[in-house]
Design an enzyme around this catalytic site. Sequence first.
Site, mmCIF file in Angstrom:
data_model
loop_
_atom_site.group_PDB
_atom_site.id
_atom_site.type_symbol
_atom_site.label_atom_id
_atom_site.label_comp_id
_atom_site.label_asym_id
_atom_site.label_seq_id
_atom_site.Cartn_x
_atom_site.Cartn_y
_atom_site.Cartn_z
ATOM 1 N N GLY A 78 0.787 -1.160 -0.053
ATOM 2 C CA GLY A 78 -0.085 0.328 0.392
ATOM 3 C C GLY A 78 1.180 1.046 0.305
ATOM 4 O O GLY A 78 0.323 2.457 0.635
ATOM 5 N N MET A 113 -1.158 6.745 3.907
ATOM 6 C CA MET A 113 -0.350 5.993 4.918
ATOM 7 C C MET A 113 0.558 5.337 4.588
ATOM 8 O O MET A 113 1.782 5.714 4.752
ATOM 9 C CB MET A 113 -1.420 5.070 5.679
ATOM 10 N N THR A 147 -8.144 -2.085 7.750
ATOM 11 C CA THR A 147 -9.664 -2.495 8.118
ATOM 12 C C THR A 147 -10.316 -2.868 7.642
ATOM 13 O O THR A 147 -10.240 -3.079 6.287
ATOM 14 C CB THR A 147 -9.805 -1.738 9.285
ATOM 15 N N ASN A 156 -6.158 0.297 14.890
ATOM 16 C CA ASN A 156 -5.447 1.691 15.373
ATOM 17 C C ASN A 156 -4.265 1.315 15.794
ATOM 18 O O ASN A 156 -3.871 0.509 16.743
ATOM 19 C CB ASN A 156 -5.794 2.652 16.366
ATOM 20 N N HIS A 188 -14.388 11.179 10.885
ATOM 21 C CA HIS A 188 -13.033 10.490 10.142
ATOM 22 C C HIS A 188 -13.500 11.629 8.462
ATOM 23 O O HIS A 188 -15.096 11.774 8.703
ATOM 24 C CB HIS A 188 -13.367 9.042 9.669
ATOM 25 N N LYS A 191 -12.503 7.849 4.155
ATOM 26 C CA LYS A 191 -12.913 6.913 4.622
ATOM 27 C C LYS A 191 -14.176 5.911 4.357
ATOM 28 O O LYS A 191 -15.179 5.873 4.581
ATOM 29 C CB LYS A 191 -13.402 7.026 5.890
#
Length: 251
Positions: free
Chosen positions: A8, A13, A86, A110, A140, A144
């Site tokens: 990713g 991230m 997630t 998390n 959020h 998301k």
Amino acid sequence: MLKILLSGACGRMGHQVAALAEEEDAAIIAGVDVRAEAWDQFPVYPSFSLVWEEAQVIVDFSRPEGLPALLSYATEHHLPVVLAATGYNEQDLAAIGKAAEIIPIFRSANLSLGVYVLKTLARQAAQLLPDFDIEIIERHHNQKIDAPSGTALMLYDAVSGPDSQPVFGRNGRTQKREKKEIGLHAIRGGTVPGEHEVGFYGPSEVVSLSHSAQDRSIFARGALRAARFIAGQTPGEYDMDALAQDMIRKK
């Protein structure tokens, strides 16, 4: 220096982890991402099958649909894994459990130490306030995809009991709140990195525990911390509880 294969790599991230790796005495030696965008610091491949670099651990911030290929590569090369995605379903969790018989796998919805403290305090509050109503609210950014967040579900697991019933919003409900209910409410908007609140509502008093992420870097640092921890473990499943205990032992 810890050598990391970043899954990713081209996402938000992934960029954060890559930017902070050197500060945490780690190096991203290669990335995997279906978009395979060019990086100056390391090569990014569209598939694990193209990776030839030798890493010490995989850090994954991709999507659940990429899990089978990731686990196949990790088990074949006996690489520890940090799973920071997630939205896993029961089939995914079963696959993770099977792979953990061969390699060490760290999984957490998390990776913030602050959120870990929130979960710990919420669990304790639920035990001390058994007659209070519990509501979980998460906020959020508008990009998301999953709702409620994986962190909200993690908090639910921390405060729920055997008879608890999750209620995802109350639109259309025409009955009083039942004692066993725990409400989960998702808010999406703007660029909010992540906010979570666990409220305990009792007779004439309210206890509210909350965490607010100021920047996504806290999750990247948490992933790098988890990577260093899991790289030295034996096969099995690990989480923030294991990491926290390891940090306490080393103090």
